[in-house]
Write a protein that holds these residues in place. Structure first.
Motif, PDB file in Angstrom:
ATOM      1  N   ASN A 103      -6.251  46.401 -69.565  1.00  0.00           N
ATOM      2  CA  ASN A 103      -5.645  46.559 -70.884  1.00  0.00           C
ATOM      3  C   ASN A 103      -4.735  45.376 -71.203  1.00  0.00           C
ATOM      4  O   ASN A 103      -4.769  44.845 -72.315  1.00  0.00           O
ATOM      5  CB  ASN A 103      -4.849  47.865 -70.953  1.00  0.00           C
ATOM      6  N   VAL A 104      -3.940  44.967 -70.211  1.00  0.00           N
ATOM      7  CA  VAL A 104      -3.009  43.855 -70.441  1.00  0.00           C
ATOM      8  C   VAL A 104      -3.775  42.540 -70.592  1.00  0.00           C
ATOM      9  O   VAL A 104      -3.397  41.657 -71.377  1.00  0.00           O
ATOM     10  CB  VAL A 104      -1.976  43.771 -69.293  1.00  0.00           C
ATOM     11  N   ALA A 105      -4.886  42.420 -69.862  1.00  0.00           N
ATOM     12  CA  ALA A 105      -5.652  41.166 -69.859  1.00  0.00           C
ATOM     13  C   ALA A 105      -6.479  40.973 -71.134  1.00  0.00           C
ATOM     14  O   ALA A 105      -6.869  39.847 -71.455  1.00  0.00           O
ATOM     15  CB  ALA A 105      -6.573  41.121 -68.637  1.00  0.00           C
ATOM     16  N   LEU A 106      -6.739  42.055 -71.863  1.00  0.00           N
ATOM     17  CA  LEU A 106      -7.661  41.977 -73.005  1.00  0.00           C
ATOM     18  C   LEU A 106      -7.300  40.929 -74.066  1.00  0.00           C
ATOM     19  O   LEU A 106      -8.164  40.154 -74.485  1.00  0.00           O
ATOM     20  CB  LEU A 106      -7.825  43.364 -73.640  1.00  0.00           C
ATOM     21  N   PRO A 107      -6.026  40.861 -74.517  1.00  0.00           N
ATOM     22  CA  PRO A 107      -5.701  39.837 -75.527  1.00  0.00           C
ATOM     23  C   PRO A 107      -5.971  38.418 -75.016  1.00  0.00           C
ATOM     24  O   PRO A 107      -6.259  37.520 -75.819  1.00  0.00           O
ATOM     25  CB  PRO A 107      -4.211  40.027 -75.789  1.00  0.00           C
ATOM     26  N   VAL A 150       2.877  49.473 -70.193  1.00  0.00           N
ATOM     27  CA  VAL A 150       1.614  48.726 -70.174  1.00  0.00           C
ATOM     28  C   VAL A 150       1.390  48.093 -71.548  1.00  0.00           C
ATOM     29  O   VAL A 150       1.033  46.912 -71.662  1.00  0.00           O
ATOM     30  CB  VAL A 150       0.421  49.637 -69.800  1.00  0.00           C
ATOM     31  N   ALA A 151       1.648  48.877 -72.601  1.00  0.00           N
ATOM     32  CA  ALA A 151       1.459  48.360 -73.961  1.00  0.00           C
ATOM     33  C   ALA A 151       2.409  47.188 -74.233  1.00  0.00           C
ATOM     34  O   ALA A 151       2.041  46.223 -74.918  1.00  0.00           O
ATOM     35  CB  ALA A 151       1.671  49.474 -74.977  1.00  0.00           C
ATOM     36  N   ILE A 152       3.610  47.260 -73.690  1.00  0.00           N
ATOM     37  CA  ILE A 152       4.568  46.162 -73.868  1.00  0.00           C
ATOM     38  C   ILE A 152       4.079  44.918 -73.111  1.00  0.00           C
ATOM     39  O   ILE A 152       4.117  43.797 -73.636  1.00  0.00           O
ATOM     40  CB  ILE A 152       5.988  46.587 -73.421  1.00  0.00           C
ATOM     41  N   ALA A 153       3.573  45.130 -71.892  1.00  0.00           N
ATOM     42  CA  ALA A 153       3.020  44.005 -71.121  1.00  0.00           C
ATOM     43  C   ALA A 153       1.851  43.378 -71.878  1.00  0.00           C
ATOM     44  O   ALA A 153       1.726  42.148 -71.956  1.00  0.00           O
ATOM     45  CB  ALA A 153       2.567  44.484 -69.741  1.00  0.00           C
ATOM     46  N   ARG A 154       1.012  44.222 -72.473  1.00  0.00           N
ATOM     47  CA  ARG A 154      -0.127  43.709 -73.250  1.00  0.00           C
ATOM     48  C   ARG A 154       0.358  42.892 -74.452  1.00  0.00           C
ATOM     49  O   ARG A 154      -0.184  41.829 -74.770  1.00  0.00           O
ATOM     50  CB  ARG A 154      -1.001  44.873 -73.730  1.00  0.00           C
ATOM     51  N   ALA A 155       1.402  43.415 -75.116  1.00  0.00           N
ATOM     52  CA  ALA A 155       1.933  42.699 -76.289  1.00  0.00           C
ATOM     53  C   ALA A 155       2.510  41.340 -75.887  1.00  0.00           C
ATOM     54  O   ALA A 155       2.448  40.383 -76.643  1.00  0.00           O
ATOM     55  CB  ALA A 155       2.994  43.550 -76.979  1.00  0.00           C
ATOM     56  N   LEU A 156       3.085  41.277 -74.674  1.00  0.00           N
ATOM     57  CA  LEU A 156       3.698  40.022 -74.219  1.00  0.00           C
ATOM     58  C   LEU A 156       2.679  39.018 -73.703  1.00  0.00           C
ATOM     59  O   LEU A 156       2.946  37.818 -73.667  1.00  0.00           O
ATOM     60  CB  LEU A 156       4.692  40.313 -73.079  1.00  0.00           C
ATOM     61  N   ALA A 157       1.510  39.521 -73.313  1.00  0.00           N
ATOM     62  CA  ALA A 157       0.540  38.684 -72.593  1.00  0.00           C
ATOM     63  C   ALA A 157       0.142  37.442 -73.389  1.00  0.00           C
ATOM     64  O   ALA A 157      -0.108  36.386 -72.820  1.00  0.00           O
ATOM     65  CB  ALA A 157      -0.686  39.502 -72.222  1.00  0.00           C
ATOM     66  N   SER A 158       0.084  37.574 -74.714  1.00  0.00           N
ATOM     67  CA  SER A 158      -0.329  36.417 -75.504  1.00  0.00           C
ATOM     68  C   SER A 158       0.872  35.546 -75.894  1.00  0.00           C
ATOM     69  O   SER A 158       0.743  34.643 -76.713  1.00  0.00           O
ATOM     70  CB  SER A 158      -1.103  36.876 -76.738  1.00  0.00           C
ATOM     71  N   ASP A 159       2.043  35.857 -75.311  1.00  0.00           N
ATOM     72  CA  ASP A 159       3.260  35.076 -75.526  1.00  0.00           C
ATOM     73  C   ASP A 159       3.578  34.899 -77.014  1.00  0.00           C
ATOM     74  O   ASP A 159       3.719  33.777 -77.501  1.00  0.00           O
ATOM     75  CB  ASP A 159       3.112  33.705 -74.847  1.00  0.00           C
ATOM     76  N   PRO A 160       3.686  36.030 -77.750  1.00  0.00           N
ATOM     77  CA  PRO A 160       3.902  35.934 -79.195  1.00  0.00           C
ATOM     78  C   PRO A 160       5.330  35.516 -79.531  1.00  0.00           C
ATOM     79  O   PRO A 160       6.237  35.707 -78.730  1.00  0.00           O
ATOM     80  CB  PRO A 160       3.655  37.370 -79.676  1.00  0.00           C
ATOM     81  N   LYS A 161       5.501  34.960 -80.716  1.00  0.00           N
ATOM     82  CA  LYS A 161       6.843  34.590 -81.176  1.00  0.00           C
ATOM     83  C   LYS A 161       7.656  35.840 -81.522  1.00  0.00           C
ATOM     84  O   LYS A 161       8.861  35.856 -81.372  1.00  0.00           O
ATOM     85  CB  LYS A 161       6.736  33.741 -82.446  1.00  0.00           C
ATOM     86  N   VAL A 162       6.952  36.852 -82.053  1.00  0.00           N
ATOM     87  CA  VAL A 162       7.630  38.047 -82.549  1.00  0.00           C
ATOM     88  C   VAL A 162       6.931  39.294 -82.013  1.00  0.00           C
ATOM     89  O   VAL A 162       5.702  39.371 -82.033  1.00  0.00           O
ATOM     90  CB  VAL A 162       7.604  38.089 -84.099  1.00  0.00           C
ATOM     91  N   LEU A 163       7.723  40.256 -81.549  1.00  0.00           N
ATOM     92  CA  LEU A 163       7.173  41.569 -81.178  1.00  0.00           C
ATOM     93  C   LEU A 163       7.505  42.551 -82.292  1.00  0.00           C
ATOM     94  O   LEU A 163       8.652  42.638 -82.734  1.00  0.00           O
ATOM     95  CB  LEU A 163       7.833  42.082 -79.892  1.00  0.00           C
ATOM     96  N   LEU A 164       6.499  43.304 -82.733  1.00  0.00           N
ATOM     97  CA  LEU A 164       6.687  44.318 -83.767  1.00  0.00           C
ATOM     98  C   LEU A 164       6.383  45.685 -83.154  1.00  0.00           C
ATOM     99  O   LEU A 164       5.283  45.899 -82.637  1.00  0.00           O
ATOM    100  CB  LEU A 164       5.723  44.061 -84.930  1.00  0.00           C
ATOM    101  N   ALA A 165       7.362  46.579 -83.192  1.00  0.00           N
ATOM    102  CA  ALA A 165       7.186  47.887 -82.564  1.00  0.00           C
ATOM    103  C   ALA A 165       7.394  48.982 -83.599  1.00  0.00           C
ATOM    104  O   ALA A 165       8.453  49.067 -84.218  1.00  0.00           O
ATOM    105  CB  ALA A 165       8.186  48.043 -81.413  1.00  0.00           C
ATOM    106  N   ASP A 166       6.375  49.799 -83.829  1.00  0.00           N
ATOM    107  CA  ASP A 166       6.481  50.899 -84.805  1.00  0.00           C
ATOM    108  C   ASP A 166       6.718  52.214 -84.070  1.00  0.00           C
ATOM    109  O   ASP A 166       5.813  52.747 -83.439  1.00  0.00           O
ATOM    110  CB  ASP A 166       5.204  50.980 -85.652  1.00  0.00           C
ATOM    111  N   GLU A 167       7.944  52.703 -84.125  1.00  0.00           N
ATOM    112  CA  GLU A 167       8.352  53.939 -83.440  1.00  0.00           C
ATOM    113  C   GLU A 167       7.931  53.919 -81.968  1.00  0.00           C
ATOM    114  O   GLU A 167       7.257  54.837 -81.496  1.00  0.00           O
ATOM    115  CB  GLU A 167       7.737  55.169 -84.127  1.00  0.00           C
ATOM    116  N   PRO A 168       8.335  52.883 -81.219  1.00  0.00           N
ATOM    117  CA  PRO A 168       7.844  52.750 -79.835  1.00  0.00           C
ATOM    118  C   PRO A 168       8.294  53.888 -78.918  1.00  0.00           C
ATOM    119  O   PRO A 168       7.685  54.094 -77.876  1.00  0.00           O
ATOM    120  CB  PRO A 168       8.452  51.420 -79.362  1.00  0.00           C
TER     121      PRO A 168
END
Ligand code: ADP
Ligand code: MG
Length: 233
Positions: A103-107, A150-168
């Motif tokens: 899951n984390v590797a997918l992006p 896991v979802a947070i790790a996935r979001a970080l995997a692509s090293d984004p500038k901004v993280l957007l979390a909707d009711e995390p």
């Protein structure tokens, strides 16, 4: 990092139209940790979806890291989304038949990174969120808090500038919510810009700035003395 001017959004339903965002102005500087608060239906998700380039405004301007976001074709929009943005959702949105590592590797797959490097990177992000030993487990073998990690790790995997979390933390109990927010605080401590949509005041109090939405307008925008999660648990 984010600059929004006089943003409007309506949903059309037959001959009716629902004016959801009624002139939103706000900016977010690099490294901020901002919560967007408001009751259900106030337009929080609509705003976040526009910021996430999942939807487009009817009027107004949006600039992300200096890039005007307007009338982009889907291919370019997808490339910008990949490069600039990481998403975290209330319902985790993990792929049920893939283990935590995949899951984390997918992006990274969508970024064209080779398998060996994908696995190494994904493992390091799992380790960062404290789940190295759970890499081979499927989502249904994980607790809610672990799934969100896991979802947070996935979001970080692509090293984004901004993280957007909707009711995390919307699907988590209080203690787990504070733990997830503590992780979000740690990620922000490293300089990452993060926006968190929530309707829970105790979650918003763990960010550094609260933007209050009511009926599609910002009624308050205040800095807060951030509550650190571990003090709460
Ligand atoms: P929040 O996230 O603050 O609960 P939303 O942004 O999801 O609010 O929704 C704001 C308003 O817009 C609500 O009245 C909702 O019913 C309506 N809405 C949201 N998405 C759509 C859509 N795709 N089509 C029509 N109406 C929508
Ligand atoms: Mg919402």
């Amino acid at each position: 990092m984010i600059e929004i001017k006089d943003l409007h959004k309506s949903y059309k339903m037959g001959s009716n139209s629902l004016h959801v965002l009624k002139g939103i102005n706000f900016s977010v500087a690099e490294g901020e940790l901002v919560s967007i608060m408001g009751s259900s239906g106030s337009g929080k998700s609509t705003l976040l979806n526009i910021l996430g380039m999942l939807d487009e405004a009817d009027e107004g301007s949006y600039t992300l890291d200096g890039v005007p976001i307007k009338n982009l074709n889907e291919k370019i929009a997808a490339r910008y989304r990949n490069k600039f943005l990481g998403f975290i959702f209330q319902s985790f949105n993990l792929i049920s038949y893939k283990n935590a590592l995949d899951n984390v590797a997918l992006p990274l797959y969508y970024q064209g990174i080779k398998r060996g490097e994908r696995i190494d990177k994904a493992m390091s992000y799992l380790e960062k969120v404290g789940l190295k030993d759970w890499a081979g487990h499927l989502p249904n073998e994980l607790s809610g808090g672990q799934k969100q990690r896991v979802a947070i790790a996935r979001a970080l995997a692509s090293d984004p500038k901004v993280l957007l979390a909707d009711e995390p933390t919307g699907a988590l109990d209080s203690k787990t919510s504070y733990e997830v927010m503590n992780l979000i605080q740690e990620i922000n401590d490293e300089g990452r810009t993060i926006l968190v949509v929530t309707h829970e005041p105790d979650i918003a109090a763990m960010t550094k700035r609260i933007v209050n939405l009511k009926d599609g307008r910002i009624i308050q925008d205040t800095p807060v003395n951030q509550v650190r999660a571990l003090q709460n648990v």
